[in-house]
Every structure is written in C-alpha cells, then in structure tokens.
Design a protein around this motif. Structure first.
Motif, PDB file in Angstrom:
ATOM      1  N   VAL A  65      43.518  31.317  43.756  1.00 41.22           N
ATOM      2  CA  VAL A  65      43.173  29.894  43.776  1.00 41.22           C
ATOM      3  C   VAL A  65      42.656  29.546  42.384  1.00 41.22           C
ATOM      4  O   VAL A  65      41.704  30.151  41.899  1.00 41.22           O
ATOM      5  CB  VAL A  65      42.114  29.593  44.843  1.00 41.22           C
ATOM      6  CG1 VAL A  65      41.814  28.099  44.892  1.00 41.22           C
ATOM      7  CG2 VAL A  65      42.579  30.083  46.207  1.00 41.22           C
ATOM      8  N   GLU A  74      39.977  29.477  50.528  1.00 44.29           N
ATOM      9  CA  GLU A  74      41.403  29.570  50.853  1.00 44.29           C
ATOM     10  C   GLU A  74      41.830  28.478  51.827  1.00 44.29           C
ATOM     11  O   GLU A  74      43.018  28.134  51.885  1.00 44.29           O
ATOM     12  CB  GLU A  74      41.705  30.954  51.416  1.00 44.29           C
ATOM     13  CG  GLU A  74      41.595  32.055  50.360  1.00 44.29           C
ATOM     14  CD  GLU A  74      41.832  33.445  50.928  1.00 44.29           C
ATOM     15  OE1 GLU A  74      42.863  34.053  50.576  1.00 44.29           O
ATOM     16  OE2 GLU A  74      40.983  33.914  51.711  1.00 44.29           O
ATOM     17  N   SER A  97      36.417  36.136  42.483  1.00 41.62           N
ATOM     18  CA  SER A  97      36.984  35.817  43.798  1.00 41.62           C
ATOM     19  C   SER A  97      38.115  34.809  43.683  1.00 41.62           C
ATOM     20  O   SER A  97      39.144  34.939  44.360  1.00 41.62           O
ATOM     21  CB  SER A  97      35.892  35.275  44.724  1.00 41.62           C
ATOM     22  OG  SER A  97      34.962  36.275  45.061  1.00 41.62           O
ATOM     23  N   LEU A  98      37.942  33.808  42.835  1.00 40.81           N
ATOM     24  CA  LEU A  98      39.013  32.838  42.629  1.00 40.81           C
ATOM     25  C   LEU A  98      40.274  33.525  42.110  1.00 40.81           C
ATOM     26  O   LEU A  98      41.389  33.246  42.567  1.00 40.81           O
ATOM     27  CB  LEU A  98      38.557  31.758  41.639  1.00 40.81           C
ATOM     28  CG  LEU A  98      37.517  30.761  42.136  1.00 40.81           C
ATOM     29  CD1 LEU A  98      37.041  29.886  40.980  1.00 40.81           C
ATOM     30  CD2 LEU A  98      38.077  29.892  43.258  1.00 40.81           C
ATOM     31  N   SER A 111      41.133  36.745  42.415  1.00 39.31           N
ATOM     32  CA  SER A 111      41.724  37.657  43.390  1.00 39.31           C
ATOM     33  C   SER A 111      42.435  36.918  44.516  1.00 39.31           C
ATOM     34  O   SER A 111      43.402  37.417  45.084  1.00 39.31           O
ATOM     35  CB  SER A 111      40.654  38.583  43.971  1.00 39.31           C
ATOM     36  OG  SER A 111      39.710  37.855  44.738  1.00 39.31           O
ATOM     37  N   LYS A 112      41.965  35.718  44.844  1.00 45.72           N
ATOM     38  CA  LYS A 112      42.569  34.948  45.923  1.00 45.72           C
ATOM     39  C   LYS A 112      43.722  34.070  45.445  1.00 45.72           C
ATOM     40  O   LYS A 112      44.389  33.416  46.251  1.00 45.72           O
ATOM     41  CB  LYS A 112      41.505  34.082  46.603  1.00 45.72           C
ATOM     42  CG  LYS A 112      40.423  34.894  47.320  1.00 45.72           C
ATOM     43  CD  LYS A 112      39.348  33.994  47.881  1.00 45.72           C
ATOM     44  CE  LYS A 112      38.200  34.805  48.501  1.00 45.72           C
ATOM     45  NZ  LYS A 112      38.660  35.642  49.619  1.00 45.72           N
ATOM     46  N   ASP A 131      33.945  32.603  49.464  1.00 45.08           N
ATOM     47  CA  ASP A 131      34.769  33.527  50.240  1.00 45.08           C
ATOM     48  C   ASP A 131      35.071  32.965  51.632  1.00 45.08           C
ATOM     49  O   ASP A 131      36.132  33.203  52.190  1.00 45.08           O
ATOM     50  CB  ASP A 131      34.059  34.883  50.368  1.00 45.08           C
ATOM     51  CG  ASP A 131      33.823  35.545  49.015  1.00 45.08           C
ATOM     52  OD1 ASP A 131      34.703  35.435  48.133  1.00 45.08           O
ATOM     53  OD2 ASP A 131      32.755  36.147  48.834  1.00 45.08           O
ATOM     54  N   ARG A 154      41.251  25.126  49.255  1.00 45.28           N
ATOM     55  CA  ARG A 154      42.146  25.180  48.102  1.00 45.28           C
ATOM     56  C   ARG A 154      41.881  24.021  47.134  1.00 45.28           C
ATOM     57  O   ARG A 154      42.732  23.147  46.906  1.00 45.28           O
ATOM     58  CB  ARG A 154      43.618  25.215  48.530  1.00 45.28           C
ATOM     59  CG  ARG A 154      43.964  26.369  49.442  1.00 45.28           C
ATOM     60  CD  ARG A 154      45.440  26.632  49.528  1.00 45.28           C
ATOM     61  NE  ARG A 154      45.938  27.190  48.284  1.00 45.28           N
ATOM     62  CZ  ARG A 154      45.864  28.489  47.948  1.00 45.28           C
ATOM     63  NH1 ARG A 154      45.282  29.352  48.758  1.00 45.28           N
ATOM     64  NH2 ARG A 154      46.355  28.907  46.807  1.00 45.28           N
TER      65      ARG A 154
END
Length: 301
Positions: free
Chosen positions: A205, A159, A199-200, A202-203, A155, A162
């Motif tokens: 990535v 980002e 998390s990947l 949702s972001k 987290d 990347r």
C-alpha cells in the motif's frame, strides 16, 4: 468489518435542496446478545453539527426482518447517541479524489472541540471535498494511547481502507513524562514510525505519508521546561530526514504561542485544557493540511 454486496444503484436526486450531498439510510439488525461497536464518547453534536450530519435511532426489535416493527424514530428518547453504530460506506465515485486515513492520539482523533472526533485533519478533508473531487477519511486514531499502541491500527485497517493519503502523527504527549520525554519514549516514537513505513511497504500500500509536527502543551498540563527543545528538534531535524514521507510543515507553528522557561505554550485561546485544541485551535490547525490536500486535488487528472 462486515460489508454488504455491491448494490448497483446511483444516488437519488434530493428534492429538499437544490444542491446537497446524497442522504444515506442504513438499517442494521444485530442478533440478540450482540455487543455493539459504538463510539466510546457517543455522538454528541453529530446530529446537528459537523461535516456530515448523522442521526441514529435504535429499538430492540427485529426491525430489518420486519420493518413495520421499528417505530422508534426519536434519537433522543431511543438512546441513539449511546447505541449508535457508525457504518462505513463503500461507494464508487465517477470522479477521482482521495481516501485519507488518520492515525495518532486524541489530537488526531479529534477530541477537545465542540464536535467530538472532528478535528483539524477531518475539517481539512471535508472542507476541500466536492462531488467533482471527492475526499473521504477513515479515522483510525486512538485517544489516550501512545505510538506503541495507535501505530498498530495500520495493521488492522490499512488493507481495507487502502488510503491514497495517510496522516500519521508519530509524537504523542501521552508518552511524554513530566520534565521531558525519556530516551526510551523517544526511541519508541521513532521505532513505531519505522514500523508504519515498513508495514506499508510489506503490504504493497503506497499512500502519500504525511507527518503532522509534534504540538506543544502548556506547562500547567505537563511541565517539560527546557526539554521541550527535544520536541522542537523532532520537528525540525528528525521528521524532515525521513525518506518516503513528507512533513506537514507549519502545523506546530499554527498552534504555538509564547515560550516560558524553555517550554512553548499553546497559542492563547486555542485550548481549554492546555493540551487539546478547542474550536479555535482546530480551525488554526486545519490550514496546513487543507492547503496540502487542495494542492493534491488540483493535480488530480
């Protein structure tokens, strides 16, 4: 992390060698009273060994505002290792390659060898990297931590980094009790892997997620006995069942020696403390990730 503006300059050809990587010099000036973000265990051999040589000097002057004020160029007497700030360099390559992100505990971070923070994964990255097919890594692993902590590094950094490839080690001996991993700790390992994958998504990535297998430790370091079978089942049953990730197969086998009273021991000569790989251990463990990364590079158009 603070970034400079993009500088429109190409690399300058080196004259000291006919072939070689570009040399990058970074000057950083911190306001008085600043607390520096430096490697917890200093640099040690980075100035003479390792994937990329890094030397650092420091002096308590405004050496960027007035470059003539900076006259201390000896890393040993200036405390360069203790005060070294490791800069992250953004660059645009002419050729396509990969950006790797590494997450896990001290084994992923690279402690336990001669060159600290240069483990099997980092060796694999730099040994396949070439100017024609560049590969870089961002080391986001945390020593002495369990998945509940080091998984959150995603987290904090993903980002910005990347990555195209993410090595995430979901198992840590730091969360394994004497006698074997508890049910709660095993749930944490699985749950934090789920957190990473969610998390990947949702972001937005989408790297190739690679899961290094759980490694053994010697009985003298932590006796788990027959309950070591839970770790082996984690490798052979749980990890391959994960959707959206691939297992770094052969990783545990490269580091595993004899089995004593149900507990796999580290291959003889591959660890000095019964848990962390030494130089021999890192060189054994680097083979599976190096093979994988080379396959990926061979398919880069």
């Amino acid at each position: 992390m603070a970034w400079s503006d993009l500088i429109y300059l190409p690399s300058v050809a080196r004259t000291d060698v006919t072939t070689g990587r570009p040399i990058v010099m970074v000057r950083i000036e911190f306001p008085a009273g600043s607390k520096l973000t430096t490697p917890f265990n200093e640099l040690y051999y980075w100035r003479t060994k390792g994937p990329r040589i890094y030397c650092c000097s420091s002096k308590e002057v405004q050496g960027v505002t007035n470059k003539a004020n900076f006259t201390q160029n000896n890393v040993y007497s200036s405390g360069g290792d203790a005060k070294a700030v490791v800069p992250a360099i953004q660059y645009i390559s002419q050729a396509r390659g990969h950006q790797v992100m590494i997450m896990g505990d001290s084994i992923s971070e690279g402690l336990g060898g001669t060159v600290w923070d240069y483990d099997a994964l980092q060796r694999a990255v730099y040994e396949v990297s070439t100017p024609a097919r560049p590969v870089e890594y961002f080391n986001a692993a945390l020593h002495a931590q369990a998945p509940e902590v080091f998984s959150r590094m995603l987290d904090d950094h993903v980002e910005r980094v990347r990555p195209t490839v993410l090595f995430y080690a979901p198992w840590s001996v730091n969360d394994v009790a004497a006698g074997g991993i508890t049910t709660a700790a095993l749930r944490r390992a699985k749950g934090n892997l789920a957190h990473v994958m969610a998390s990947l998504q949702s972001k937005g990535v989408r790297p190739l997620v690679v899961l290094p297998e759980a490694l053994p430790c010697n009985t003298a370091y932590r006796s788990v006995g027959a309950n070591d079978s839970i770790r082996r089942d984690f490798n052979t049953t749980f990890l391959p069942s994960q959707s959206g990730a691939m297992v770094l197969s052969g990783y545990a086998a490269a580091f595993t020696g004899a089995r004593t009273d149900g507990q796999d021991q580290i291959k003889a000569g591959s660890s000095d403390d019964g848990v962390h790989p030494n130089e021999t251990g890192h060189d054994l463990l680097k083979v599976p990730p190096k093979t994988l990364l080379q396959l990926l590079l061979d398919r880069v158009a």
